[in-house]
Structures are given as C-alpha cells and as structure tokens.
Design a protein around this motif. Structure first.
Motif, PDB file in Angstrom:
ATOM      1  N   LEU A  31      48.672  25.390  47.351  1.00  0.00           N
ATOM      2  CA  LEU A  31      49.378  26.412  48.214  1.00  0.00           C
ATOM      3  C   LEU A  31      50.917  25.875  48.144  1.00  0.00           C
ATOM      4  O   LEU A  31      51.792  26.859  48.205  1.00  0.00           O
ATOM      5  CB  LEU A  31      48.958  26.083  49.624  1.00  0.00           C
ATOM      6  CG  LEU A  31      47.655  26.697  50.013  1.00  0.00           C
ATOM      7  CD1 LEU A  31      47.022  26.253  51.180  1.00  0.00           C
ATOM      8  CD2 LEU A  31      47.780  28.095  49.881  1.00  0.00           C
ATOM      9  N   ILE A  32      51.288  24.650  48.117  1.00  0.00           N
ATOM     10  CA  ILE A  32      52.585  24.240  48.022  1.00  0.00           C
ATOM     11  C   ILE A  32      53.243  24.771  46.584  1.00  0.00           C
ATOM     12  O   ILE A  32      54.494  25.257  46.786  1.00  0.00           O
ATOM     13  CB  ILE A  32      52.581  22.685  47.680  1.00  0.00           C
ATOM     14  CG1 ILE A  32      52.302  22.184  49.215  1.00  0.00           C
ATOM     15  CG2 ILE A  32      54.008  22.183  47.411  1.00  0.00           C
ATOM     16  CD1 ILE A  32      52.118  20.607  49.318  1.00  0.00           C
ATOM     17  N   CYS A  33      52.529  24.831  45.491  1.00  0.00           N
ATOM     18  CA  CYS A  33      52.895  25.190  44.324  1.00  0.00           C
ATOM     19  C   CYS A  33      53.355  26.827  44.514  1.00  0.00           C
ATOM     20  O   CYS A  33      54.276  27.299  43.918  1.00  0.00           O
ATOM     21  CB  CYS A  33      51.981  24.931  43.042  1.00  0.00           C
ATOM     22  SG  CYS A  33      51.971  23.272  42.799  1.00  0.00           S
ATOM     23  N   TYR A  34      52.282  27.403  44.931  1.00  0.00           N
ATOM     24  CA  TYR A  34      52.372  28.875  45.093  1.00  0.00           C
ATOM     25  C   TYR A  34      53.774  29.232  45.883  1.00  0.00           C
ATOM     26  O   TYR A  34      54.231  30.276  45.519  1.00  0.00           O
ATOM     27  CB  TYR A  34      51.012  29.491  45.831  1.00  0.00           C
ATOM     28  CG  TYR A  34      51.269  30.829  46.128  1.00  0.00           C
ATOM     29  CD1 TYR A  34      50.927  32.019  45.160  1.00  0.00           C
ATOM     30  CD2 TYR A  34      51.505  31.425  47.427  1.00  0.00           C
ATOM     31  CE1 TYR A  34      51.111  33.139  45.252  1.00  0.00           C
ATOM     32  CE2 TYR A  34      51.742  32.781  47.768  1.00  0.00           C
ATOM     33  CZ  TYR A  34      51.262  33.539  46.720  1.00  0.00           C
ATOM     34  OH  TYR A  34      51.376  34.859  47.035  1.00  0.00           O
ATOM     35  N   ARG A  35      53.679  28.664  46.936  1.00  0.00           N
ATOM     36  CA  ARG A  35      54.813  28.871  47.936  1.00  0.00           C
ATOM     37  C   ARG A  35      56.172  28.800  47.253  1.00  0.00           C
ATOM     38  O   ARG A  35      57.079  29.433  47.537  1.00  0.00           O
ATOM     39  CB  ARG A  35      54.770  27.870  49.156  1.00  0.00           C
ATOM     40  CG  ARG A  35      53.651  28.404  50.035  1.00  0.00           C
ATOM     41  CD  ARG A  35      53.715  27.466  51.460  1.00  0.00           C
ATOM     42  NE  ARG A  35      52.430  28.120  52.208  1.00  0.00           N
ATOM     43  CZ  ARG A  35      51.854  27.432  53.061  1.00  0.00           C
ATOM     44  NH1 ARG A  35      52.061  25.951  53.197  1.00  0.00           N
ATOM     45  NH2 ARG A  35      51.009  27.793  53.720  1.00  0.00           N
TER      46      ARG A  35
END
Length: 43
Positions: A31-35
C-alpha cells in the motif's frame, strides 16, 4: 521503517502466528508503494 509507523495494525502484534504478521507487513508495504507511485495522500 518509519513509513510503517502509519499502519496502526502493525504497532502491536495482535496475530498469534508469525505468518499472519508478515502478511500484514507485506500488505502495508504494498500500500505504501502504491500510494507513492500514484501520488495519493493519506486521509
């Protein structure tokens, strides 16, 4: 590691199995990478 501090589920280990904790850690990292890639901000 400081990016994971924003994930409340990971502040304290609630899961009895290590596999579950590692799965939640992987989801949080994803999720951090996606954001960061999409430019979304946390609300």
């Amino acid at each position: 590691m400081s990016w994971l501090a924003g994930c409340r589920r990971l502040h304290r280990r609630y899961e009895p199995k290590a596999e579950h904790f590692l799965a939640f850690t992987a989801i949080a990292c994803t999720l951090i990478c996606y954001r960061r890639l999409t430019g979304e901000t946390e609300s």
